[in-house]
Motif scaffolding. Sequence first.
Motif, short mmCIF file in Angstrom:
data_model
loop_
_atom_site.label_atom_id
_atom_site.label_comp_id
_atom_site.label_asym_id
_atom_site.label_seq_id
_atom_site.Cartn_x
_atom_site.Cartn_y
_atom_site.Cartn_z
N VAL A 250 0.85 -1.20 0.00
CA VAL A 250 0.00 0.00 0.00
C VAL A 250 0.88 1.25 0.00
O VAL A 250 1.59 1.52 0.98
N PRO A 251 0.86 2.04 -1.07
CA PRO A 251 1.69 3.25 -1.13
C PRO A 251 1.25 4.30 -0.11
O PRO A 251 0.08 4.36 0.25
N ALA A 252 2.21 5.08 0.35
CA ALA A 252 1.90 6.11 1.34
C ALA A 252 2.79 7.32 1.17
O ALA A 252 3.99 7.19 0.90
N THR A 253 2.19 8.49 1.32
CA THR A 253 2.94 9.74 1.35
C THR A 253 2.89 10.27 2.76
O THR A 253 1.81 10.37 3.35
N VAL A 254 4.04 10.59 3.30
CA VAL A 254 4.14 11.11 4.66
C VAL A 254 4.42 12.61 4.59
O VAL A 254 5.40 13.04 3.99
N ILE A 255 3.54 13.41 5.18
CA ILE A 255 3.76 14.86 5.24
C ILE A 255 4.11 15.21 6.68
O ILE A 255 3.31 14.99 7.59
N VAL A 256 5.29 15.72 6.90
CA VAL A 256 5.71 16.09 8.25
C VAL A 256 5.75 17.61 8.37
O VAL A 256 6.17 18.31 7.44
N SER A 257 5.30 18.14 9.48
CA SER A 257 5.30 19.59 9.68
C SER A 257 6.70 20.07 10.03
O SER A 257 7.51 19.31 10.56
N SER A 258 6.97 21.31 9.78
CA SER A 258 8.29 21.86 10.11
C SER A 258 8.46 22.00 11.61
O SER A 258 9.56 21.85 12.15
N GLN A 259 7.37 22.25 12.33
CA GLN A 259 7.45 22.44 13.78
C GLN A 259 7.30 21.13 14.55
O GLN A 259 7.75 21.03 15.68
N THR A 260 6.63 20.13 13.94
CA THR A 260 6.30 18.86 14.59
C THR A 260 5.33 19.13 15.74
O THR A 260 5.08 20.29 16.10
N PRO A 261 4.82 18.08 16.39
CA PRO A 261 3.92 18.29 17.53
C PRO A 261 4.64 18.79 18.76
O PRO A 261 4.01 19.08 19.78
N PHE A 262 5.99 18.88 18.67
CA PHE A 262 6.78 19.26 19.85
C PHE A 262 7.67 20.47 19.56
O PHE A 262 8.90 20.37 19.60
N PRO A 263 7.07 21.61 19.29
CA PRO A 263 7.86 22.79 18.93
C PRO A 263 8.77 23.30 20.04
O PRO A 263 9.72 24.03 19.77
N THR A 264 8.50 22.93 21.28
CA THR A 264 9.33 23.42 22.40
C THR A 264 10.25 22.35 22.98
O THR A 264 10.93 22.59 23.96
N ALA A 266 13.20 19.98 21.62
CA ALA A 266 14.08 19.56 20.53
C ALA A 266 14.25 18.05 20.44
O ALA A 266 14.21 17.48 19.35
N PRO A 267 14.47 17.34 21.57
CA PRO A 267 14.65 15.88 21.49
C PRO A 267 13.42 15.16 20.92
O PRO A 267 13.55 14.27 20.08
N ASP A 268 12.23 15.57 21.38
CA ASP A 268 11.02 14.92 20.89
C ASP A 268 10.75 15.29 19.43
O ASP A 268 10.28 14.46 18.64
N ALA A 269 11.02 16.54 19.08
CA ALA A 269 10.82 16.98 17.70
C ALA A 269 11.71 16.18 16.76
O ALA A 269 11.28 15.75 15.68
N GLN A 270 12.96 15.96 17.16
CA GLN A 270 13.88 15.19 16.32
C GLN A 270 13.44 13.74 16.23
O GLN A 270 13.51 13.11 15.16
N ALA A 271 12.96 13.19 17.34
CA ALA A 271 12.48 11.81 17.33
C ALA A 271 11.28 11.67 16.39
O ALA A 271 11.14 10.67 15.69
N TRP A 272 10.44 12.70 16.36
CA TRP A 272 9.28 12.70 15.48
C TRP A 272 9.72 12.72 14.01
O TRP A 272 9.24 11.93 13.19
N THR A 274 12.60 11.84 12.78
CA THR A 274 13.30 10.59 12.48
C THR A 274 12.32 9.47 12.20
O THR A 274 12.49 8.68 11.26
N ALA A 275 11.26 9.39 13.00
CA ALA A 275 10.26 8.35 12.81
C ALA A 275 9.56 8.49 11.46
O ALA A 275 9.32 7.50 10.75
N GLN A 276 9.24 9.73 11.09
CA GLN A 276 8.59 9.96 9.81
C GLN A 276 9.50 9.55 8.65
O GLN A 276 9.07 8.92 7.68
N ALA A 277 10.79 9.89 8.77
CA ALA A 277 11.75 9.55 7.73
C ALA A 277 11.97 8.04 7.64
O ALA A 277 12.07 7.47 6.55
N GLN A 278 12.04 7.38 8.80
CA GLN A 278 12.23 5.93 8.82
C GLN A 278 11.06 5.22 8.14
O GLN A 278 11.26 4.26 7.38
#
Length: 318
Positions: A250-264, A266-272, A274-278
């Motif tokens: 099943v093909p999928a397009t992942v759209i990730v926001s520039s701010q992520t759900p964790f704008p404040t 940094a560790p959680d934003a990066q984890a987010w 990374t997960a999207q990219a993986q």
Amino acid sequence: MTAKILRSAEGRSTVIAVGVAAALTGVLAGCGQSGTSTASRPAASTPAKATTRVASTAGSGTDSTLHMITNQGHKLAFHVTPGHLPAIVLDAGGGLDSSYWKKIVPALAKKTGAEIITYDRAGMGASDEVPGPWKVQNAVSDLEAGLTNLGATHDVILVSHSEAGEIATYFTRRHPDQIAGAVLVDASLPQFSTDTEIARVAAATQAQVTAIQALKPKSVTKADRQLLAVAADFVADQRAYHKMTWPAGVPATVIVSSQTPFPTSAPDAQAWRTAQAQFAKAAPNRQLVTAAHSSHDIPLDRPDIVEAQIEAMVKTTG
């Protein structure tokens, strides 16, 4: 995991991440639902009752029709904007209802000519509340019932925001032949639900959970109840979600926001990120798109990107 923004009775908003159950509090602002435990509800195969059709008032589409569908004893509101099949199904994040898509639906219907379906998950919008812990299996059962009742049983394009990413994952694994393709909009993905992130999210939401539990019943909002429902079995649910995989076919397009759900955070934003990219790199039929200048609410901040990627998926899946 998924994050979402749940607004308490006092009007505060908290940004937090959430996994499988999608969304304990936060940005995903749209990812919580209540549902009974799987043990207390019949299997998803139990037929849904006949649909009741009435004029739509949710604003999910100017020409949409509201279908009230009964599944496992509770009613769910599905809004259908007419068009040709296959259908495009829009699923908002935790704590949000079908009105989240009200600006995108008319534009998408005009551009694609496709039938557009939005809906209110249990406990949100015009759908009935269901007591007990939130379980993704129950949410999947509700979506199954709605799409089956509406005849959207093949080649569906599924668009899922935030917490709805968890529902999309379980639904697509269960019905890989029903979904032609998916657009996952800053969605909760299995790769994010590591033990580290699960623990961080659980700890971050504990104070809010405690505060809601101390409120008088009349002061507790729908969003508050959704948060409590998701929090009930959050750790176990997210650990299970982390083991899930998306069907390779099943093909999928992942759209990730520039701010992520964790704008404040940094560790959680990066984890987010990374997960999207993986997730995107895990199969050749997936792609990653970054929504520049966008908060977690990409459908509100950058509807142009969401609409373009949906159109592209429709053309790709043909």
